[in-house]
Design a protein around this motif. Structure first.
Motif, PDB file in Angstrom:
ATOM      1  N   GLY A 187      -1.871  43.318   8.678  1.00  0.00           N
ATOM      2  CA  GLY A 187      -3.239  43.784   8.508  1.00  0.00           C
ATOM      3  C   GLY A 187      -3.415  44.519   7.195  1.00  0.00           C
ATOM      4  O   GLY A 187      -4.495  44.537   6.606  1.00  0.00           O
ATOM      5  N   LEU A 188      -2.331  45.136   6.709  1.00  0.00           N
ATOM      6  CA  LEU A 188      -2.375  45.833   5.425  1.00  0.00           C
ATOM      7  C   LEU A 188      -1.048  45.704   4.683  1.00  0.00           C
ATOM      8  O   LEU A 188      -1.006  45.253   3.554  1.00  0.00           O
ATOM      9  CB  LEU A 188      -2.729  47.316   5.624  1.00  0.00           C
ATOM     10  CG  LEU A 188      -2.941  48.135   4.355  1.00  0.00           C
ATOM     11  CD1 LEU A 188      -4.002  47.495   3.465  1.00  0.00           C
ATOM     12  CD2 LEU A 188      -3.360  49.569   4.700  1.00  0.00           C
ATOM     13  N   GLY A 189       0.059  46.092   5.322  1.00  0.00           N
ATOM     14  CA  GLY A 189       1.356  45.990   4.649  1.00  0.00           C
ATOM     15  C   GLY A 189       1.712  47.268   3.924  1.00  0.00           C
ATOM     16  O   GLY A 189       1.784  47.299   2.695  1.00  0.00           O
ATOM     17  N   LEU A 190       1.923  48.344   4.674  1.00  0.00           N
ATOM     18  CA  LEU A 190       2.186  49.653   4.067  1.00  0.00           C
ATOM     19  C   LEU A 190       3.439  49.648   3.203  1.00  0.00           C
ATOM     20  O   LEU A 190       3.463  50.255   2.133  1.00  0.00           O
ATOM     21  CB  LEU A 190       2.302  50.728   5.154  1.00  0.00           C
ATOM     22  CG  LEU A 190       1.033  51.019   5.958  1.00  0.00           C
ATOM     23  CD1 LEU A 190       1.291  52.103   6.990  1.00  0.00           C
ATOM     24  CD2 LEU A 190      -0.119  51.429   5.043  1.00  0.00           C
ATOM     25  N   SER A 191       4.491  48.969   3.663  1.00  0.00           N
ATOM     26  CA  SER A 191       5.723  48.977   2.873  1.00  0.00           C
ATOM     27  C   SER A 191       5.547  48.234   1.551  1.00  0.00           C
ATOM     28  O   SER A 191       6.205  48.557   0.559  1.00  0.00           O
ATOM     29  CB  SER A 191       6.890  48.386   3.667  1.00  0.00           C
ATOM     30  OG  SER A 191       6.682  47.022   3.972  1.00  0.00           O
ATOM     31  N   ALA A 192       4.646  47.256   1.516  1.00  0.00           N
ATOM     32  CA  ALA A 192       4.354  46.566   0.251  1.00  0.00           C
ATOM     33  C   ALA A 192       3.702  47.529  -0.733  1.00  0.00           C
ATOM     34  O   ALA A 192       4.042  47.547  -1.923  1.00  0.00           O
ATOM     35  CB  ALA A 192       3.451  45.365   0.501  1.00  0.00           C
ATOM     36  N   ILE A 193       2.764  48.330  -0.247  1.00  0.00           N
ATOM     37  CA  ILE A 193       2.071  49.298  -1.098  1.00  0.00           C
ATOM     38  C   ILE A 193       3.026  50.386  -1.564  1.00  0.00           C
ATOM     39  O   ILE A 193       3.081  50.727  -2.757  1.00  0.00           O
ATOM     40  CB  ILE A 193       0.878  49.913  -0.341  1.00  0.00           C
ATOM     41  CG1 ILE A 193      -0.134  48.835   0.029  1.00  0.00           C
ATOM     42  CG2 ILE A 193       0.212  51.005  -1.177  1.00  0.00           C
ATOM     43  CD1 ILE A 193      -1.190  49.291   1.013  1.00  0.00           C
ATOM     44  N   GLU A 194       3.802  50.925  -0.621  1.00  0.00           N
ATOM     45  CA  GLU A 194       4.732  52.012  -0.954  1.00  0.00           C
ATOM     46  C   GLU A 194       5.789  51.548  -1.950  1.00  0.00           C
ATOM     47  O   GLU A 194       6.085  52.250  -2.925  1.00  0.00           O
ATOM     48  CB  GLU A 194       5.403  52.530   0.320  1.00  0.00           C
ATOM     49  CG  GLU A 194       4.435  53.237   1.257  1.00  0.00           C
ATOM     50  CD  GLU A 194       4.993  53.425   2.657  1.00  0.00           C
ATOM     51  OE1 GLU A 194       4.342  54.120   3.470  1.00  0.00           O
ATOM     52  OE2 GLU A 194       6.072  52.884   2.953  1.00  0.00           O
ATOM     53  N   SER A 195       6.360  50.379  -1.703  1.00  0.00           N
ATOM     54  CA  SER A 195       7.400  49.887  -2.605  1.00  0.00           C
ATOM     55  C   SER A 195       6.826  49.581  -3.986  1.00  0.00           C
ATOM     56  O   SER A 195       7.464  49.854  -5.012  1.00  0.00           O
ATOM     57  CB  SER A 195       8.073  48.640  -2.020  1.00  0.00           C
ATOM     58  OG  SER A 195       7.155  47.572  -1.882  1.00  0.00           O
ATOM     59  N   ALA A 196       5.611  49.025  -4.018  1.00  0.00           N
ATOM     60  CA  ALA A 196       4.973  48.718  -5.307  1.00  0.00           C
ATOM     61  C   ALA A 196       4.740  49.990  -6.124  1.00  0.00           C
ATOM     62  O   ALA A 196       4.949  50.003  -7.344  1.00  0.00           O
ATOM     63  CB  ALA A 196       3.653  47.991  -5.078  1.00  0.00           C
ATOM     64  N   ILE A 197       4.317  51.053  -5.469  1.00  0.00           N
ATOM     65  CA  ILE A 197       4.112  52.327  -6.160  1.00  0.00           C
ATOM     66  C   ILE A 197       5.403  52.794  -6.808  1.00  0.00           C
ATOM     67  O   ILE A 197       5.412  53.304  -7.944  1.00  0.00           O
ATOM     68  CB  ILE A 197       3.588  53.392  -5.175  1.00  0.00           C
ATOM     69  CG1 ILE A 197       2.132  53.096  -4.794  1.00  0.00           C
ATOM     70  CG2 ILE A 197       3.702  54.806  -5.760  1.00  0.00           C
ATOM     71  CD1 ILE A 197       1.595  53.962  -3.679  1.00  0.00           C
ATOM     72  N   CYS A 198       6.513  52.590  -6.112  1.00  0.00           N
ATOM     73  CA  CYS A 198       7.808  53.092  -6.584  1.00  0.00           C
ATOM     74  C   CYS A 198       8.547  52.106  -7.483  1.00  0.00           C
ATOM     75  O   CYS A 198       9.640  52.410  -7.968  1.00  0.00           O
ATOM     76  CB  CYS A 198       8.687  53.448  -5.393  1.00  0.00           C
ATOM     77  SG  CYS A 198       8.020  54.777  -4.372  1.00  0.00           S
ATOM     78  N   GLY A 199       7.970  50.923  -7.708  1.00  0.00           N
ATOM     79  CA  GLY A 199       8.580  49.968  -8.626  1.00  0.00           C
ATOM     80  C   GLY A 199       9.526  48.982  -7.991  1.00  0.00           C
ATOM     81  O   GLY A 199      10.204  48.227  -8.698  1.00  0.00           O
ATOM     82  N   SER A 200       9.602  48.954  -6.648  1.00  0.00           N
ATOM     83  CA  SER A 200      10.443  47.983  -5.953  1.00  0.00           C
ATOM     84  C   SER A 200       9.630  46.724  -5.672  1.00  0.00           C
ATOM     85  O   SER A 200       8.512  46.811  -5.176  1.00  0.00           O
ATOM     86  CB  SER A 200      10.972  48.577  -4.640  1.00  0.00           C
ATOM     87  OG  SER A 200      11.698  47.606  -3.899  1.00  0.00           O
ATOM     88  N   ARG A 201      10.183  45.571  -5.998  1.00  0.00           N
ATOM     89  CA  ARG A 201       9.445  44.312  -5.843  1.00  0.00           C
ATOM     90  C   ARG A 201       9.477  43.860  -4.382  1.00  0.00           C
ATOM     91  O   ARG A 201      10.538  43.731  -3.787  1.00  0.00           O
ATOM     92  CB  ARG A 201      10.066  43.241  -6.739  1.00  0.00           C
ATOM     93  CG  ARG A 201       9.819  43.478  -8.225  1.00  0.00           C
ATOM     94  CD  ARG A 201      10.867  42.822  -9.084  1.00  0.00           C
ATOM     95  NE  ARG A 201      12.166  43.510  -8.972  1.00  0.00           N
ATOM     96  CZ  ARG A 201      13.294  43.090  -9.539  1.00  0.00           C
ATOM     97  NH1 ARG A 201      13.299  41.978 -10.232  1.00  0.00           N
ATOM     98  NH2 ARG A 201      14.415  43.776  -9.398  1.00  0.00           N
ATOM     99  N   VAL A 202       8.306  43.619  -3.824  1.00  0.00           N
ATOM    100  CA  VAL A 202       8.205  43.216  -2.424  1.00  0.00           C
ATOM    101  C   VAL A 202       8.460  41.726  -2.292  1.00  0.00           C
ATOM    102  O   VAL A 202       8.085  40.934  -3.166  1.00  0.00           O
ATOM    103  CB  VAL A 202       6.820  43.596  -1.840  1.00  0.00           C
ATOM    104  CG1 VAL A 202       5.707  42.828  -2.532  1.00  0.00           C
ATOM    105  CG2 VAL A 202       6.774  43.340  -0.332  1.00  0.00           C
ATOM    106  N   LEU A 203       9.136  41.348  -1.207  1.00  0.00           N
ATOM    107  CA  LEU A 203       9.402  39.947  -0.886  1.00  0.00           C
ATOM    108  C   LEU A 203       8.579  39.586   0.348  1.00  0.00           C
ATOM    109  O   LEU A 203       8.984  39.847   1.476  1.00  0.00           O
ATOM    110  CB  LEU A 203      10.890  39.730  -0.617  1.00  0.00           C
ATOM    111  CG  LEU A 203      11.843  40.035  -1.770  1.00  0.00           C
ATOM    112  CD1 LEU A 203      13.288  39.988  -1.294  1.00  0.00           C
ATOM    113  CD2 LEU A 203      11.623  39.069  -2.930  1.00  0.00           C
ATOM    114  N   ALA A 204       7.414  39.008   0.131  1.00  0.00           N
ATOM    115  CA  ALA A 204       6.521  38.628   1.219  1.00  0.00           C
ATOM    116  C   ALA A 204       6.522  37.116   1.372  1.00  0.00           C
ATOM    117  O   ALA A 204       7.159  36.401   0.607  1.00  0.00           O
ATOM    118  CB  ALA A 204       5.114  39.150   0.955  1.00  0.00           C
TER     119      ALA A 204
END
Length: 280
Positions: A187-204
């Motif tokens: 519905g949103l993907g909080l870990s995607a947002i959090e990781s993006a803020i910190c510079g970690s590339r999300v694997l969706a």
């Protein structure tokens, strides 16, 4: 949530169980909120926020739809869920998108990858498809024992980081190369947002493309298969500058939209707007 309650106090609100002016309920079921509303003598304004429309019990579904239609301010966490609600409930009512508060993380620019891969969230939920993680790591030739799982559930392999603080989570993301988000749908993907803020590339995954497009992370999706996710990792390694640039550009937007301060302010503004429009 408890964090929103604390932030309401920080922003000058008084919390009370006796005839409040405003009821905020963020969940999939509103029966407790409705019961409380009916006990109030002053007809408070209700903001009901739906996280998703995955309500499978018919009785609960019908009642949730009715409660959502009746509340003064209907809200949800993303445009993707808003579209789902309108289709599922067959409603034309105005629905406000307020987001959902991420944990208190920040970019620290370590530039040092101490943890290659991390997963944050529930493991047992079939929608999360965490079964894709191990074969993807094996396809890439990574040691699966170095995989870090953050959450309350014991992982089937790797290291378990349980009950970590926001500061510890922030440091984890900042020192992580990739964050798995293999869900079929978010519905949103909080870990995607959090990781993006910190510079970690999300694997969706590509079948979760709708919310990733909404977030501006459409290029961070691979086919939901170990081969597809391994190819995505290799692509991100080759074009690291491009992917890091996308995250750098999105960081200010995410921090202005999804912190607990930003979400709470949005909720209060909706309340003020409603009062202003209906004061006569």
């Amino acid at each position: 949530t408890e964090r929103i309650e604390k932030e309401l106090v920080n922003q000058g609100c008084e919390l009370t169980d006796n005839d409040p002016d405003f009821i905020i309920h963020i969940t999939g079921l509103f029966d407790d909120a409705q019961k409380f509303y009916k006990s109030c003598r002053n007809h408070p304004i209700r903001l009901y926020c739906l996280l998703d429309v995955l309500i499978k019990t018919p009785g609960f579904y019908d009642q949730t739809k009715l409660d959502y239609e009746e509340c003064e301010i209907a809200a949800t966490i993303s445009n993707v869920v808003k579209s789902d609600i309108k289709k599922k409930f067959k409603t034309d009512r105005d629905i406000q998108v307020i987001g959902f508060p991420i944990r208190d993380v920040k970019y620290e620019g370590y530039g040092i990858i101490g943890v290659p891969f991390v997963y944050v969230g529930r493991i047992s939920d079939p929608n999360k498809r965490t079964g894709l993680i191990k074969p993807t790591l094996e396809k890439l030739g990574y040691n699966i024992d170095l995989m870090v799982f953050v959450g309350n559930e014991d992982p089937p392999f790797g290291f378990h980081a349980k009950n970590i603080t926001d500061d510890e989570l922030s440091k984890m993301y900042n020192s992580t190369g990739f964050t798995f988000l293999c869900s079929e749908k978010e519905g949103l993907g909080l870990s995607a947002i959090e990781s993006a803020i910190c510079g970690s590339r999300v694997l969706a995954c590509t079948d979760n493309l709708a919310i990733m497009k909404e977030l501006g992370l459409k290029d961070f999706c691979g086919i939901p298969h170990p081969v597809g996710l391994a190819r995505l990792v290799n692509s991100m390694q080759r074009d690291r500058q491009y992917y890091s640039g996308v995250l750098d550009n999105l960081r200010p937007k995410f921090l202005a939209t999804y912190t607990v301060e930003a979400v709470t302010k949005k909720i209060l503004n909706l309340y003020k707007d409603y009062v202003s429009e209906h004061k006569n």
